[in-house]
Design an enzyme around this catalytic site. Structure first.
Site, PDB file in Angstrom:
ATOM      1  N   ASP A   1       0.804  -1.341   0.067  1.00  0.00           N
ATOM      2  CA  ASP A   1       0.050   0.121  -0.008  1.00  0.00           C
ATOM      3  C   ASP A   1       1.054   1.253  -0.033  1.00  0.00           C
ATOM      4  O   ASP A   1       0.282   2.364   0.573  1.00  0.00           O
ATOM      5  CB  ASP A   1      -0.748   0.025   1.280  1.00  0.00           C
ATOM      6  CG  ASP A   1      -0.075  -0.386   2.508  1.00  0.00           C
ATOM      7  OD1 ASP A   1       1.177   0.061   2.677  1.00  0.00           O
ATOM      8  OD2 ASP A   1      -0.629  -0.724   3.399  1.00  0.00           O
TER       9      ASP A   1
ATOM     10  N   GLU B   1      -1.052  -8.874  -1.061  1.00  0.00           N
ATOM     11  CA  GLU B   1      -1.610  -8.392   0.317  1.00  0.00           C
ATOM     12  C   GLU B   1      -2.768  -7.579  -0.038  1.00  0.00           C
ATOM     13  O   GLU B   1      -2.939  -6.253   0.559  1.00  0.00           O
ATOM     14  CB  GLU B   1      -0.377  -7.631   0.866  1.00  0.00           C
ATOM     15  CG  GLU B   1      -0.760  -7.537   2.554  1.00  0.00           C
ATOM     16  CD  GLU B   1       0.428  -6.896   3.208  1.00  0.00           C
ATOM     17  OE1 GLU B   1       0.611  -5.494   3.071  1.00  0.00           O
ATOM     18  OE2 GLU B   1       1.229  -7.708   3.815  1.00  0.00           O
TER      19      GLU B   1
ATOM     20  N   GLU C   1      -1.750   4.934   3.621  1.00  0.00           N
ATOM     21  CA  GLU C   1      -1.878   3.708   3.188  1.00  0.00           C
ATOM     22  C   GLU C   1      -3.359   3.088   2.909  1.00  0.00           C
ATOM     23  O   GLU C   1      -3.639   2.352   1.950  1.00  0.00           O
ATOM     24  CB  GLU C   1      -0.965   2.748   3.854  1.00  0.00           C
ATOM     25  CG  GLU C   1       0.729   3.056   3.954  1.00  0.00           C
ATOM     26  CD  GLU C   1       0.956   4.236   4.904  1.00  0.00           C
ATOM     27  OE1 GLU C   1       0.146   4.761   5.717  1.00  0.00           O
ATOM     28  OE2 GLU C   1       2.126   4.468   4.916  1.00  0.00           O
TER      29      GLU C   1
ATOM     30  N   HIS D   1       7.425   4.607  12.854  1.00  0.00           N
ATOM     31  CA  HIS D   1       7.731   5.410  11.835  1.00  0.00           C
ATOM     32  C   HIS D   1       6.243   5.740  10.855  1.00  0.00           C
ATOM     33  O   HIS D   1       6.551   6.558  10.059  1.00  0.00           O
ATOM     34  CB  HIS D   1       8.413   4.556  10.581  1.00  0.00           C
ATOM     35  CG  HIS D   1       7.716   3.458  10.076  1.00  0.00           C
ATOM     36  ND1 HIS D   1       7.434   2.390  10.648  1.00  0.00           N
ATOM     37  CD2 HIS D   1       6.958   3.728   8.745  1.00  0.00           C
ATOM     38  CE1 HIS D   1       6.433   1.406   9.583  1.00  0.00           C
ATOM     39  NE2 HIS D   1       6.202   2.163   8.694  1.00  0.00           N
TER      40      HIS D   1
ATOM     41  N   ARG E   1       3.349   7.871   9.827  1.00  0.00           N
ATOM     42  CA  ARG E   1       3.088   9.275   9.360  1.00  0.00           C
ATOM     43  C   ARG E   1       2.227   9.817  10.469  1.00  0.00           C
ATOM     44  O   ARG E   1       2.432  10.951  11.130  1.00  0.00           O
ATOM     45  CB  ARG E   1       2.665   9.858   8.016  1.00  0.00           C
ATOM     46  CG  ARG E   1       3.637   9.796   6.821  1.00  0.00           C
ATOM     47  CD  ARG E   1       3.298   9.654   5.734  1.00  0.00           C
ATOM     48  NE  ARG E   1       4.421   9.496   4.548  1.00  0.00           N
ATOM     49  CZ  ARG E   1       5.056  10.422   3.891  1.00  0.00           C
ATOM     50  NH1 ARG E   1       4.617  11.554   4.038  1.00  0.00           N
ATOM     51  NH2 ARG E   1       6.146  10.216   3.113  1.00  0.00           N
TER      52      ARG E   1
ATOM     53  N   HIS F   1      14.121   4.061  11.928  1.00  0.00           N
ATOM     54  CA  HIS F   1      14.076   4.203  10.430  1.00  0.00           C
ATOM     55  C   HIS F   1      14.563   5.498  10.008  1.00  0.00           C
ATOM     56  O   HIS F   1      14.943   6.403  10.570  1.00  0.00           O
ATOM     57  CB  HIS F   1      12.353   4.710  10.409  1.00  0.00           C
ATOM     58  CG  HIS F   1      11.794   4.426   9.131  1.00  0.00           C
ATOM     59  ND1 HIS F   1      11.840   5.339   8.307  1.00  0.00           N
ATOM     60  CD2 HIS F   1      10.945   3.325   8.493  1.00  0.00           C
ATOM     61  CE1 HIS F   1      11.107   5.165   7.188  1.00  0.00           C
ATOM     62  NE2 HIS F   1      10.561   4.010   7.412  1.00  0.00           N
TER      63      HIS F   1
HETATM   64  C1  UD1 Z   1       6.499   4.258   3.623  1.00  0.00           C
HETATM   65  C2  UD1 Z   1       5.256   3.687   3.185  1.00  0.00           C
HETATM   66  C3  UD1 Z   1       4.935   3.154   4.566  1.00  0.00           C
HETATM   67  C4  UD1 Z   1       5.766   1.849   4.870  1.00  0.00           C
HETATM   68  C5  UD1 Z   1       7.267   2.455   5.007  1.00  0.00           C
HETATM   69  C6  UD1 Z   1       8.099   1.339   5.191  1.00  0.00           C
HETATM   70  C7  UD1 Z   1       4.128   5.088   1.753  1.00  0.00           C
HETATM   71  C8  UD1 Z   1       3.376   6.375   1.790  1.00  0.00           C
HETATM   72  N1  UD1 Z   1       4.252   4.763   2.792  1.00  0.00           N
HETATM   73  O1  UD1 Z   1       6.656   5.081   4.487  1.00  0.00           O
HETATM   74  O2  UD1 Z   1       3.634   2.400   4.171  1.00  0.00           O
HETATM   75  O3  UD1 Z   1       5.199   1.252   6.009  1.00  0.00           O
HETATM   76  O4  UD1 Z   1       7.503   3.063   3.761  1.00  0.00           O
HETATM   77  O5  UD1 Z   1       9.171   1.828   5.947  1.00  0.00           O
HETATM   78  O6  UD1 Z   1       4.704   4.679   0.715  1.00  0.00           O
HETATM   79  N2  UD1 Z   1      14.125   7.804   3.600  1.00  0.00           N
HETATM   80  C9  UD1 Z   1      15.636   7.760   3.348  1.00  0.00           C
HETATM   81  N3  UD1 Z   1      16.275   6.511   3.102  1.00  0.00           N
HETATM   82  C10 UD1 Z   1      15.548   5.440   3.438  1.00  0.00           C
HETATM   83  C11 UD1 Z   1      14.300   5.522   3.662  1.00  0.00           C
HETATM   84  C12 UD1 Z   1      13.580   6.554   3.926  1.00  0.00           C
HETATM   85  O7  UD1 Z   1      16.291   8.742   3.043  1.00  0.00           O
HETATM   86  O8  UD1 Z   1      16.265   4.303   3.101  1.00  0.00           O
HETATM   87  C13 UD1 Z   1      13.657   8.989   3.601  1.00  0.00           C
HETATM   88  C14 UD1 Z   1      13.003   9.386   2.264  1.00  0.00           C
HETATM   89  O9  UD1 Z   1      13.533  10.073   1.525  1.00  0.00           O
HETATM   90  C15 UD1 Z   1      11.778  10.213   2.978  1.00  0.00           C
HETATM   91  C16 UD1 Z   1      11.440   9.699   4.263  1.00  0.00           C
HETATM   92  O10 UD1 Z   1      12.477   9.102   4.820  1.00  0.00           O
HETATM   93  O11 UD1 Z   1      11.902  11.434   2.885  1.00  0.00           O
HETATM   94  C17 UD1 Z   1      10.376   8.754   4.422  1.00  0.00           C
HETATM   95  O12 UD1 Z   1      10.376   7.638   3.794  1.00  0.00           O
HETATM   96  P1  UD1 Z   1       8.980   7.003   2.863  1.00  0.00           P
HETATM   97  O13 UD1 Z   1       9.198   6.032   2.024  1.00  0.00           O
HETATM   98  O14 UD1 Z   1       8.454   8.085   2.328  1.00  0.00           O
HETATM   99  O15 UD1 Z   1       8.327   6.557   4.239  1.00  0.00           O
HETATM  100  P2  UD1 Z   1       6.607   6.567   4.528  1.00  0.00           P
HETATM  101  O16 UD1 Z   1       5.989   7.419   3.529  1.00  0.00           O
HETATM  102  O17 UD1 Z   1       6.885   7.144   5.904  1.00  0.00           O
HETATM  103  N1  UDP Z   2      12.645  -4.724   9.227  1.00  0.00           N
HETATM  104  C1  UDP Z   2      14.192  -4.875   8.902  1.00  0.00           C
HETATM  105  N2  UDP Z   2      15.160  -4.125   9.618  1.00  0.00           N
HETATM  106  C2  UDP Z   2      14.824  -3.179  10.718  1.00  0.00           C
HETATM  107  C3  UDP Z   2      13.337  -2.919  10.799  1.00  0.00           C
HETATM  108  C4  UDP Z   2      12.454  -3.698  10.019  1.00  0.00           C
HETATM  109  O1  UDP Z   2      14.552  -5.714   8.265  1.00  0.00           O
HETATM  110  O2  UDP Z   2      15.518  -2.367  11.074  1.00  0.00           O
HETATM  111  C5  UDP Z   2      11.799  -5.421   8.681  1.00  0.00           C
HETATM  112  C6  UDP Z   2      10.774  -6.083   9.612  1.00  0.00           C
HETATM  113  O3  UDP Z   2      11.203  -7.299   9.792  1.00  0.00           O
HETATM  114  C7  UDP Z   2       9.519  -6.105   8.494  1.00  0.00           C
HETATM  115  C8  UDP Z   2       9.649  -5.023   7.566  1.00  0.00           C
HETATM  116  O4  UDP Z   2      10.982  -4.525   7.708  1.00  0.00           O
HETATM  117  O5  UDP Z   2       9.520  -7.396   7.697  1.00  0.00           O
HETATM  118  C9  UDP Z   2       8.783  -3.868   8.295  1.00  0.00           C
HETATM  119  O6  UDP Z   2       9.083  -2.712   7.488  1.00  0.00           O
HETATM  120  P1  UDP Z   2       8.623  -1.272   8.109  1.00  0.00           P
HETATM  121  O7  UDP Z   2       8.111  -1.374   9.207  1.00  0.00           O
HETATM  122  O8  UDP Z   2       9.507  -0.394   7.401  1.00  0.00           O
HETATM  123  O9  UDP Z   2       7.322  -1.303   7.114  1.00  0.00           O
HETATM  124  P2  UDP Z   2       5.802  -1.578   7.358  1.00  0.00           P
HETATM  125  O10 UDP Z   2       5.730  -3.002   7.426  1.00  0.00           O
HETATM  126  O11 UDP Z   2       5.038  -0.739   8.313  1.00  0.00           O
HETATM  127  O12 UDP Z   2       5.022  -1.199   5.990  1.00  0.00           O
END
Ligand code: UD1
Ligand code: UDP
Length: 395
Positions: free
Chosen positions: A105, A127, A141, A217, A219, A250
């Protein structure tokens, strides 16, 4: 000359975030095992550049095409718009898939699904059918997955409840398949040798501490909600001096700013960088309890027989609660502290939360998905509805 039915079917798998990579890895592996039938192309948006790369590494996966779309401080609209355009061009001009597979999602999922829809490409959604019933929780989501369902042709629901949610939205039953969640397959496929790759974790003093694994993490939890959660964490370690809360933080800068501001130098709280998947699972195995707002970690807790306190007020995974492993505690400091303390001090309460059955399947979801795709290609039934002719420009 092979007939169109006999030739290899090109499946595009689009990934953007850590959980998509983890949950899609078993499906990619299963499709690639059937390389006589399927050509599986992995496209990454790199919505989460570092965390996606880390998750791909754990499954020895390399993208065929990386669109590299991440920006510092990307917005939902900015990223989704870039991804929609880049994926549309990639599908139309380069990959030309016979089917798109997406999981979950995220922004990447909705952009990929819409891009496939515009290109007249059938869509399989893994899913599918999770619903919290609250369009702003989780945000965005809940709406992403409802929108994805609107354009999906083949829905892979993890549970019967997810199927029922789709049926209630008038998705025809013939296009819904209950497969279990591929997270169970992913969990089964990694090594479980009790050894950490990360040396800090090896030297963590596991024998003298009771560890609580925590991740946050979402939002909708950023801001005061997250500060309340931090206050709860501080109180838990104050009340229970042998407890250590371990938080792989995160990479979202907004999450990091609050956690580092609120929890730096608190005795009993360790903040570390995101972990490789097998290390995260080994931490969970050694933990007494899990506190999280993550979707994937909620699903892993039952498989690992760990109680999980869910830092949300509603959930699209009620199965975690019904199976006994989970409890919704929201972001209220006192509720979190009360429930965590009960589990840390009352063995009977603890046992009642760890004796259920994993509601997310038996680890054969990826195989079932590949079987279903094989059959749908065989009978030539990929679209849920009659297609418009996309060779004519659509205005
Ligand atoms: C997104 C997903 C959420 C999921 C989560 C998993 C959407 C709308 N939401 O969360 O469903 O649970 O990912 O973790 O898509 N960032 C980095 N490097 C990374 C990861 C993140 O710099 O490796 C920064 C991004 O640039 C961004 C912020 O962190 O500015 C948030 O990342 P983003 O993928 O947008 O996370 P969410 O939307 O919160
Ligand atoms: N996870 C991981 N390393 C971490 C934290 C989470 O590999 O440091 C894995 C976790 O086991 C799960 C997935 O990442 O399988 C969950 O990701 P996240 O919580 O970012 O997203 P969500 O599941 O809420 O969409």
């Amino acid at each position: 000359m092979p007939s169109p039915k006999d030739r290899k079917h090109r499946i595009a798998v689009v990934l953007g975030t850590r959980p998509e990579a983890i949950k899609m890895a078993p499906v990619i592996e299963e499709l690639r095992r059937r390389s006589d039938r399927f050509e599986t192309i992995v496209i990454t948006t790199s919505q989460q550049r570092e965390m996606l790369a880390q998750a791909l590494h754990a499954f020895h996966l390399k993208p065929d095409y990386d669109l590299g779309l991440t920006h510092e401080n990307q917005t939902l609209a900015g990223f989704t718009a870039r991804a929609l355009i880049a994926l549309t061009e990639s599908f139309r001009d380069v990959v030309k898939p016979d089917l798109l597979l997406v999981q979950g999602d995220t922004s990447t999922v909705i952009a990929a699904a819409l891009a496939a829809f515009y290109n007249g490409i059938p869509i399989g959604h893994i899913e599918a059918g999770l619903r919290s019933g609250d369009s702003r929780r989780p945000f965005p989501e809940e709406v992403n997955r409802r929108m994805a369902s609107c354009v999906t042709d083949i829905h892979f629901a993890p549970t019967t409840r997810a199927r029922d949610n789709l049926l209630a939205e008038r998705v025809p039953g013939e296009h819904i398949y209950v497969t279990g969640n591929t997270i169970v397959d992913a969990l089964a496929s990694i090594r479980h040798d009790g050894v950490f790759d990360d040396k800090t974790l090896s030297n963590f003093g596991w024998d003298t501490k009771r560890v609580v694994l925590a991740t946050v993490h979402r939002r909708e939890n950023l801001g005061q909600n997250l500060r309340n959660v931090c206050a709860a964490f501080r109180r838990i370690v104050e009340l229970h001096p042998h407890v250590e809360i371990l938080i792989p933080v995160h990479l979202n800068p907004h999450v990091r700013e609050i956690l580092h501001g609120e929890l730096r130098d608190v005795r009993g709280i360790s903040m570390i960088e995101p972990l490789e998947y097998p290390d995260l699972i080994e931490v969970m195995r050694r933990s007494t309890l899990v506190l999280t707002d993550s979707g994937g970690i909620q699903e892993e807790a039952p498989a690992m027989h760990k109680p999980v306190l869910i830092l949300r007020t509603v959930t699209e995974r009620p199965e975690v609660i019904e199976s006994g492993f989970g409890r919704l505690v929201g972001t209220d400091r006192d509720l979190i502290v009360g429930e965590a303390s009960r589990l840390l001090t009352d063995p009977i309460a603890y046992r009642t939360m760890t004796e259920g059955k994993n509601p997310f399947g038996d680890g054969t979801a990826a195989r079932q998905i590949a079987d279903i795709l094989t059959e749908r290609f065989r009978i030539g039934r990929l679209f849920a509805a009659q297609m418009v002719d996309t060779t004519v420009p659509q205005h």
